[in-house]
Design a protein around this motif. Structure first.
Motif, PDB file in Angstrom:
ATOM      1  N   ALA A 226       0.829  -1.207   0.000  1.00 39.70           N
ATOM      2  CA  ALA A 226       0.000   0.000   0.000  1.00 39.70           C
ATOM      3  C   ALA A 226       0.861   1.254   0.000  1.00 39.70           C
ATOM      4  O   ALA A 226       0.574   2.229  -0.705  1.00 39.70           O
ATOM      5  CB  ALA A 226      -0.935  -0.015   1.208  1.00 39.70           C
ATOM      6  N   ASP A 227       1.944   1.253   0.782  1.00 39.90           N
ATOM      7  CA  ASP A 227       2.822   2.418   0.826  1.00 39.90           C
ATOM      8  C   ASP A 227       3.488   2.659  -0.526  1.00 39.90           C
ATOM      9  O   ASP A 227       3.625   3.803  -0.981  1.00 39.90           O
ATOM     10  CB  ASP A 227       3.890   2.239   1.906  1.00 39.90           C
ATOM     11  CG  ASP A 227       3.344   2.451   3.301  1.00 39.90           C
ATOM     12  OD1 ASP A 227       2.223   2.975   3.420  1.00 39.90           O
ATOM     13  OD2 ASP A 227       4.035   2.102   4.275  1.00 39.90           O
ATOM     14  N   ALA A 228       3.920   1.561  -1.187  1.00 33.24           N
ATOM     15  CA  ALA A 228       4.564   1.712  -2.493  1.00 33.24           C
ATOM     16  C   ALA A 228       3.589   2.282  -3.523  1.00 33.24           C
ATOM     17  O   ALA A 228       3.934   3.176  -4.298  1.00 33.24           O
ATOM     18  CB  ALA A 228       5.108   0.364  -2.962  1.00 33.24           C
ATOM     19  N   GLN A 229       2.363   1.775  -3.517  1.00 35.04           N
ATOM     20  CA  GLN A 229       1.373   2.280  -4.462  1.00 35.04           C
ATOM     21  C   GLN A 229       0.961   3.711  -4.119  1.00 35.04           C
ATOM     22  O   GLN A 229       0.686   4.525  -5.004  1.00 35.04           O
ATOM     23  CB  GLN A 229       0.147   1.361  -4.483  1.00 35.04           C
ATOM     24  CG  GLN A 229      -0.851   1.650  -5.584  1.00 35.04           C
ATOM     25  CD  GLN A 229      -0.307   1.352  -6.974  1.00 35.04           C
ATOM     26  OE1 GLN A 229       0.787   0.820  -7.121  1.00 35.04           O
ATOM     27  NE2 GLN A 229      -1.067   1.711  -7.991  1.00 35.04           N
ATOM     28  N   TYR A 230       0.924   4.037  -2.832  1.00 35.82           N
ATOM     29  CA  TYR A 230       0.601   5.402  -2.403  1.00 35.82           C
ATOM     30  C   TYR A 230       1.620   6.389  -2.962  1.00 35.82           C
ATOM     31  O   TYR A 230       1.262   7.464  -3.448  1.00 35.82           O
ATOM     32  CB  TYR A 230       0.567   5.473  -0.881  1.00 35.82           C
ATOM     33  CG  TYR A 230       0.153   6.818  -0.329  1.00 35.82           C
ATOM     34  CD1 TYR A 230      -1.176   7.078  -0.014  1.00 35.82           C
ATOM     35  CD2 TYR A 230       1.081   7.832  -0.125  1.00 35.82           C
ATOM     36  CE1 TYR A 230      -1.569   8.317   0.482  1.00 35.82           C
ATOM     37  CE2 TYR A 230       0.708   9.069   0.377  1.00 35.82           C
ATOM     38  CZ  TYR A 230      -0.623   9.304   0.677  1.00 35.82           C
ATOM     39  OH  TYR A 230      -1.009  10.528   1.159  1.00 35.82           O
ATOM     40  N   LEU A 231       2.901   6.039  -2.876  1.00 37.92           N
ATOM     41  CA  LEU A 231       3.939   6.922  -3.418  1.00 37.92           C
ATOM     42  C   LEU A 231       3.798   7.071  -4.921  1.00 37.92           C
ATOM     43  O   LEU A 231       4.064   8.153  -5.476  1.00 37.92           O
ATOM     44  CB  LEU A 231       5.327   6.374  -3.056  1.00 37.92           C
ATOM     45  CG  LEU A 231       5.714   6.443  -1.573  1.00 37.92           C
ATOM     46  CD1 LEU A 231       7.072   5.795  -1.349  1.00 37.92           C
ATOM     47  CD2 LEU A 231       5.737   7.885  -1.086  1.00 37.92           C
ATOM     48  N   GLU A 232       3.372   6.001  -5.597  1.00 38.19           N
ATOM     49  CA  GLU A 232       3.156   6.088  -7.040  1.00 38.19           C
ATOM     50  C   GLU A 232       2.028   7.065  -7.355  1.00 38.19           C
ATOM     51  O   GLU A 232       2.142   7.904  -8.262  1.00 38.19           O
ATOM     52  CB  GLU A 232       2.833   4.696  -7.600  1.00 38.19           C
ATOM     53  CG  GLU A 232       2.414   4.685  -9.062  1.00 38.19           C
ATOM     54  CD  GLU A 232       3.485   5.223  -9.989  1.00 38.19           C
ATOM     55  OE1 GLU A 232       3.118   5.753 -11.061  1.00 38.19           O
ATOM     56  OE2 GLU A 232       4.690   5.132  -9.651  1.00 38.19           O
ATOM     57  N   LEU A 233       0.934   6.996  -6.618  1.00 37.27           N
ATOM     58  CA  LEU A 233      -0.169   7.924  -6.840  1.00 37.27           C
ATOM     59  C   LEU A 233       0.224   9.348  -6.462  1.00 37.27           C
ATOM     60  O   LEU A 233      -0.218  10.310  -7.086  1.00 37.27           O
ATOM     61  CB  LEU A 233      -1.394   7.487  -6.036  1.00 37.27           C
ATOM     62  CG  LEU A 233      -2.001   6.128  -6.386  1.00 37.27           C
ATOM     63  CD1 LEU A 233      -3.353   5.953  -5.686  1.00 37.27           C
ATOM     64  CD2 LEU A 233      -2.156   5.954  -7.883  1.00 37.27           C
ATOM     65  N   LEU A 234       1.054   9.485  -5.432  1.00 30.10           N
ATOM     66  CA  LEU A 234       1.531  10.815  -5.044  1.00 30.10           C
ATOM     67  C   LEU A 234       2.362  11.429  -6.160  1.00 30.10           C
ATOM     68  O   LEU A 234       2.270  12.628  -6.443  1.00 30.10           O
ATOM     69  CB  LEU A 234       2.343  10.722  -3.756  1.00 30.10           C
ATOM     70  CG  LEU A 234       2.869  12.043  -3.180  1.00 30.10           C
ATOM     71  CD1 LEU A 234       1.721  12.980  -2.833  1.00 30.10           C
ATOM     72  CD2 LEU A 234       3.733  11.781  -1.949  1.00 30.10           C
ATOM     73  N   ARG A 235       3.176  10.619  -6.804  1.00 30.44           N
ATOM     74  CA  ARG A 235       3.969  11.126  -7.940  1.00 30.44           C
ATOM     75  C   ARG A 235       3.047  11.565  -9.075  1.00 30.44           C
ATOM     76  O   ARG A 235       3.296  12.575  -9.731  1.00 30.44           O
ATOM     77  CB  ARG A 235       4.943  10.043  -8.415  1.00 30.44           C
ATOM     78  CG  ARG A 235       6.182   9.891  -7.542  1.00 30.44           C
ATOM     79  CD  ARG A 235       7.215   9.018  -8.195  1.00 30.44           C
ATOM     80  NE  ARG A 235       6.823   7.615  -8.200  1.00 30.44           N
ATOM     81  CZ  ARG A 235       7.120   6.755  -7.227  1.00 30.44           C
ATOM     82  NH1 ARG A 235       7.818   7.163  -6.184  1.00 30.44           N
ATOM     83  NH2 ARG A 235       6.732   5.500  -7.292  1.00 30.44           N
ATOM     84  N   ARG A 236       1.975  10.795  -9.295  1.00 35.87           N
ATOM     85  CA  ARG A 236       1.032  11.190 -10.347  1.00 35.87           C
ATOM     86  C   ARG A 236       0.380  12.531  -9.990  1.00 35.87           C
ATOM     87  O   ARG A 236       0.243  13.410 -10.841  1.00 35.87           O
ATOM     88  CB  ARG A 236      -0.064  10.131 -10.509  1.00 35.87           C
ATOM     89  CG  ARG A 236       0.404   8.779 -11.015  1.00 35.87           C
ATOM     90  CD  ARG A 236      -0.829   7.907 -11.230  1.00 35.87           C
ATOM     91  NE  ARG A 236      -0.507   6.488 -11.122  1.00 35.87           N
ATOM     92  CZ  ARG A 236      -1.434   5.538 -11.074  1.00 35.87           C
ATOM     93  NH1 ARG A 236      -2.728   5.863 -11.112  1.00 35.87           N
ATOM     94  NH2 ARG A 236      -1.084   4.271 -10.966  1.00 35.87           N
TER      95      ARG A 236
END
Length: 429
Positions: A226-236
């Motif tokens: 979840a944290d890894a995907q959260y950072l991906e969405l934050l970059r978007r």
């Protein structure tokens, strides 16, 4: 100011301990409202005086000592109220009379009920050596392993006096887990049986709701994914040219993380994401199981065996390891410290990160799990000429890492073990 002078200044009691004439009712009892007003008045004058002397930190320390003493009295009074009338709702009384939230009232009521079984904890709370949060952590530990085990281990109480409430809560939980494992209890199996998840539609809003409880060692995978995907969405969301009004709030972003990981659909467009969701989740997670050689070969089954960020686990966990589990040996010196791994670069390498994870377990300030942490030089690389050696690196989460650098703080070793953030000596950079 002495206590006798304090009472005399507020007109509630003379220096010789005799009641003062203006503060007694006709029945001979001090009026509670007048005494409270006098106490509050003195407190206000104390704060004003310390502020005028420009000693705010000293005043904060004294007020903090007062604050940690209050819960002990509240626990005593709560027990008195329930003893006088067994039908009394302790939580309701605390919410009504003390204006506590429901959560805080439940915590206080539980501590009040169990303190008689933990006299050493009660004494430490009454002396202001620990807070009610520390006491709650030890009460929870007693619920799991028994009051006698908590009372018979002086190191646990000593740890409470040295650690902050959040960090101590984790240590108390790990301590009770070790006790259970030593007693032959399979804590992982207990958590596995207690797992549950619910999905339902909220009748009022019509929104879908999701709730889940998972075993800690399995949740570690979920949390990292979840944290890894959260950072991906934050970059978007942080990409240039984005409409600020369409940038997601953190809670919205996390909701989209759950949706994307479960369905492999883009939360914004509904289109299929590239790759397989299960593969992405697996590739983005890693848990570190630390076990002494004597545990692995069976010569000392009670030795150290734990998952970093999760806590002690039974030796039977080896049966659950998958075929692609990576194994790594780590050499320690005679004092149990990982050996240095060199100073060939500024950033710590993977072996050093693993060694720091085994030693620190997470952020030294807040205990954040290791996958959210960076390696920080205790003696800075550029400014202090610090080495990238294992004894000069400490784990710190991204938020506290920015605070260390932005506020010119340094990580300092504490005499009893661990680290603390303190202001740097000398001129600012």
């Amino acid at each position: 100011m002495e206590h006798e002078q304090l009472f005399a200044a507020n007109g509630t009691e003379g220096n010789a301990g005799r009641p003062s004439s203006g503060t007694l009712s006709s029945s001979g009892r001090c009026d509670a409202d007048e005494r409270m007003a006098a106490l509050v008045g003195h407190l206000d004058r104390f704060v004003a005086e310390e502020s005028s002397r420009r000693h705010p930190e000293e005043a904060l320390g004294l007020l903090g000592r007062l604050q940690v003493r209050l819960p002990s009295h509240m626990c005593d009074l709560t027990r008195q109220a329930t003893a006088a009338d067994p039908e009394t709702d302790a939580v309701g009384v605390l919410k009504d009379k003390s204006r506590l939230s429901g959560r805080d009232a439940k915590r206080m009521a539980k501590v009040a009920q169990r303190l008689p079984d933990l006299p050493q904890v009660a004494d430490a709370l009454s002396e202001g050596e620990i807070t009610v949060d520390h006491a709650k952590a030890m009460v929870d530990a007693a619920d799991r392993v028994g009051s006698e085990a908590v009372e018979s281990d002086p190191d646990l109480l000593e740890e409470a006096t040295r650690s902050g409430p959040d960090r101590f809560a984790r240590k108390a939980r790990d301590w009770s887990n070790r006790k259970l494992i030593e007693a032959g209890v399979d804590t992982m199996e207990r958590q596995r049986r207690a797992r549950e998840a619910k999905l339902w539609v909220d009748k009022q809003s019509g929104m879908g709701m999701l709730f889940a409880k998972l075993p800690a060692h399995r949740f570690a995978h979920v949390q990292q994914a979840a944290d890894a995907q959260y950072l991906e969405l934050l970059r978007r969301d942080s990409a240039g040219g984005r409409d600020p009004d369409r940038v997601r709030a953190p809670v919205q972003r996390m909701a989209d993380v759950v949706l994307e990981l479960l369905t492999n659909l883009d939360a914004t467009t509904g289109e299929t994401l590239g790759g397989d969701a299960g593969t992405r989740v697996k590739a983005s997670t890693q848990v570190v199981l630390v076990a002494e050689q004597a545990v692995v070969d069976g010569t000392d089954p009670q030795g150290r065996c734990e998952i970093i960020g999760v806590g002690p686990v039974p030796r039977d966990i080896f049966r659950t390891l998958s075929a692609d589990t990576q194994l790594a040996a780590m050499i320690y010196d005679r004092e149990g410290r990982p050996l240095w791994l060199g100073r060939n670069q500024r950033l710590g390498n993977a072996p050093q990160r693993l060694a720091v994870a085994v030693r620190d377990g997470g952020c030294f300030q807040c205990g954040a799990p290791m996958h959210r942490c960076e390696l920080h030089h205790i003696q800075q690389w550029h400014r202090d000429g610090g080495h990238t050696d294992i004894d000069n690196l400490v784990a710190v989460c991204r938020r506290h890492h920015r605070q260390l650098e932005g506020r010119d703080l340094v990580a300092q070793r504490k005499p009893g073990g661990g680290y603390q953030a303190v202001p740097r000596d000398g001129p600012p950079p």
